[in-house]
Enzyme design. Structure first.
Site, short mmCIF file in Angstrom:
data_model
loop_
_atom_site.label_atom_id
_atom_site.label_comp_id
_atom_site.label_asym_id
_atom_site.label_seq_id
_atom_site.Cartn_x
_atom_site.Cartn_y
_atom_site.Cartn_z
N ASP A 35 0.83 -1.21 0.00
CA ASP A 35 0.00 0.00 0.00
C ASP A 35 0.86 1.26 0.00
OD1 ASP A 35 -2.40 1.43 2.42
OD2 ASP A 35 -1.92 1.92 0.32
N ASP A 219 -1.76 5.51 -5.34
CA ASP A 219 -2.06 4.68 -4.18
C ASP A 219 -2.41 3.25 -4.57
OD1 ASP A 219 -4.46 4.99 -1.38
OD2 ASP A 219 -2.90 3.52 -1.86
C1 LIG Z 1 -10.86 7.37 0.80
C2 LIG Z 1 -11.14 5.95 0.43
C3 LIG Z 1 -10.21 4.94 0.23
C4 LIG Z 1 -8.77 5.12 0.32
O1 LIG Z 1 -8.01 4.21 0.18
C5 LIG Z 1 -10.92 3.77 -0.10
C6 LIG Z 1 -10.40 2.44 -0.37
N1 LIG Z 1 -10.50 1.81 -1.54
N2 LIG Z 1 -9.96 0.58 -1.39
C7 LIG Z 1 -9.52 0.48 -0.12
C8 LIG Z 1 -8.91 -0.54 0.60
C9 LIG Z 1 -8.54 -1.86 0.30
C10 LIG Z 1 -8.66 -2.53 -1.02
N3 LIG Z 1 -9.96 -3.23 -1.09
C11 LIG Z 1 -11.01 -2.63 -1.69
C12 LIG Z 1 -12.18 -3.37 -1.80
C13 LIG Z 1 -13.42 -3.09 -2.35
C14 LIG Z 1 -13.78 -1.80 -3.03
N4 LIG Z 1 -14.20 -4.18 -2.21
C15 LIG Z 1 -15.61 -4.28 -2.67
C16 LIG Z 1 -13.55 -5.15 -1.57
C17 LIG Z 1 -14.12 -6.47 -1.22
C18 LIG Z 1 -12.25 -4.68 -1.29
C19 LIG Z 1 -11.12 -5.19 -0.68
CL1 LIG Z 1 -11.11 -6.76 -0.01
N5 LIG Z 1 -10.00 -4.49 -0.58
N6 LIG Z 1 -8.01 -2.40 1.42
C20 LIG Z 1 -7.51 -3.79 1.53
C21 LIG Z 1 -8.00 -1.49 2.42
C22 LIG Z 1 -7.48 -1.71 3.78
C23 LIG Z 1 -8.56 -0.30 1.95
C24 LIG Z 1 -8.84 0.96 2.51
N7 LIG Z 1 -9.45 1.93 1.81
N8 LIG Z 1 -9.77 1.65 0.54
C25 LIG Z 1 -12.25 4.09 -0.06
C26 LIG Z 1 -13.39 3.17 -0.34
N9 LIG Z 1 -12.36 5.41 0.25
C27 LIG Z 1 -13.61 6.15 0.37
#
Ligand SMILES: Cc1c(C=O)c(-c2nnc3c4c(C[n+]5cc6c(C)n(C)c(C)c6c(Cl)n5)n(C)c(C)c4cnn23)c(C)n1C
Length: 329
Positions: A35, A219
């Site tokens: 990450d 990212d």
């Molecule tokens: C401000 C922000 C983000 C900044 O980063 C963000 C985001 N977007 N993907 C991830 C992340 C992920 C990647 N990720 C995304 C996933 C989505 C969209 N879905 C449906 C699943 C099942 C996911 C998994 Cl297992 N893993 N991981 C592992 C972590 C700890 C994340 C944290 N935030 N994140 C979102 C949704 N937002 C609003």
């Protein structure tokens, strides 16, 4: 010295990318999510509550002859999707792609939020952001890459993420054969811990780039491409069936639509994300409604060039020169 590790999408939507990491002596191999948007290396461990840890591969410091407790140190982190984890800290040898850092801070989780409990394909994250973003207290720790940088042939790493294919993270060298285009470099701003940069313009469907600059972060830990509403609207105005879906909290469209490409300028180069890469996935198994890979960053306060954008390029994270390189793939 260099390192090279394969990385694989975790599911059919390329939601995250999994890379194997060896920790301790004898080596304990864990599937971790690299990450560039954070700066902590943390893992599910023998200290993670059993109810939360089931289904995950665990790091057991007690089974590693080189593990040492970093007494008095703790950590706590929250991510953009409101997921979180916290715990205490060990140091141990951590090997990625054949390159070992002897004394790496390995943050052991004593608490993890439900998103992590449910996401059994990963056992933690490897933060590849800047050290200023590390969340260990009272003394912040260095990232694996920061610890490795001075011993690597060059203080840089590259990300080659691919759609439903094996990609790579290379450390200390650039394999230019991974890209079609020339690498364009632009200054990176690491002051917030992220790899911040400014794109010089964008276009939809192969049109000429405009000159509307976009400041954001590169990212690898974020799935989507998250940009301002005016750009999101300009893109989806070209997608006849596109509409905002409240329950999905994003723009959806008929899976049968041919999506236009989206291009952005960076370092004098143009990176074009094909329409196919912008159709992320059906909103549920078998649905004919698909979820867009480009979504709004309005609620976030920062633009994020996540995996949807990174998949179109070979990206060079050049710490030595505080710059980011982008080349079309
Ligand atoms: C401000 C922000 C983000 C900044 O980063 C963000 C985001 N977007 N993907 C991830 C992340 C992920 C990647 N990720 C995304 C996933 C989505 C969209 N879905 C449906 C699943 C099942 C996911 C998994 Cl297992 N893993 N991981 C592992 C972590 C700890 C994340 C944290 N935030 N994140 C979102 C949704 N937002 C609003």
């Amino acid at each position: 010295q260099t390192g090279s590790a394969n990385t694989n999408p975790s599911d059919s939507a390329d939601d995250e990318y999994i890379t194997s990491v060896s920790i301790g002596t004898p080596a304990q191999v864990l599937p971790l999510d690299f990450d560039t948007g954070s700066s902590d290396l943390w893992v599910f461990s023998s200290e993670t509550p059993k109810s939360s840890a089931s289904g995950h591969t665990l790091y057991s410091p007690s089974k590693s002859s080189t593990a040492k407790k970093l007494s008095g140190s703790t950590w706590s982190i929250e991510y953009g999707d409101k997921s979180s984890s916290s715990g205490d800290v060990y140091t141990d040898v951590v090997t990625i792609g054949g390159f070992s850092v002897k004394t790496q801070a390995v943050e052991s989780a004593t608490k993890v939020s439900t998103q992590f409990v449910q996401d059994t394909v990963i056992s933690g994250l490897v933060g590849l952001g800047f050290d200023v973003g590390n969340q260990v207290s009272p003394r912040p720790q260095k990232t694996w890459f920061s610890n490795a940088a001075n011993s690597l042939a060059e203080p840089l790493f590259t990300a080659d993420l691919r759609h439903q294919e094996t990609g790579s993270y290379n450390f200390g060298f650039i394999d230019t054969s991974l890209a079609k285009g020339t690498i364009g470099y632009t200054p990176a701003d690491g002051s917030e811990g992220y790899w911040g940069f400014t794109a010089t313009g964008y276009s939809v469907g192969g049109a000429k780039l405009n000159r509307n600059s976009i400041t954001g972060i590169a990212d690898t830990g974020t799935t989507l491409l998250l940009l301002p509403d005016n750009i999101v609207d300009a893109y989806y105005n070209n997608v006849e069936s596109a509409q905002y879906d409240d329950s999905q909290e994003g723009v959806v469209f008929d899976c049968s639509e041919d999506l236009p490409s989206f291009s952005f300028g960076v370092g004098g180069q143009t990176i074009t994300i094909s329409g196919d890469l912008l159709n992320l996935t059906p909103i549920e198994e078998g649905s004919s409604t698909c979820f867009g890979g480009l979504q709004s960053s309005a609620d976030i306060g920062i633009n994020i060039f996540g995996d949807v954008a990174l998949k179109a390029a070979l990206v060079v994270f050049d710490l030595g020169n505080e710059r980011l390189g982008w080349a079309q793939k």
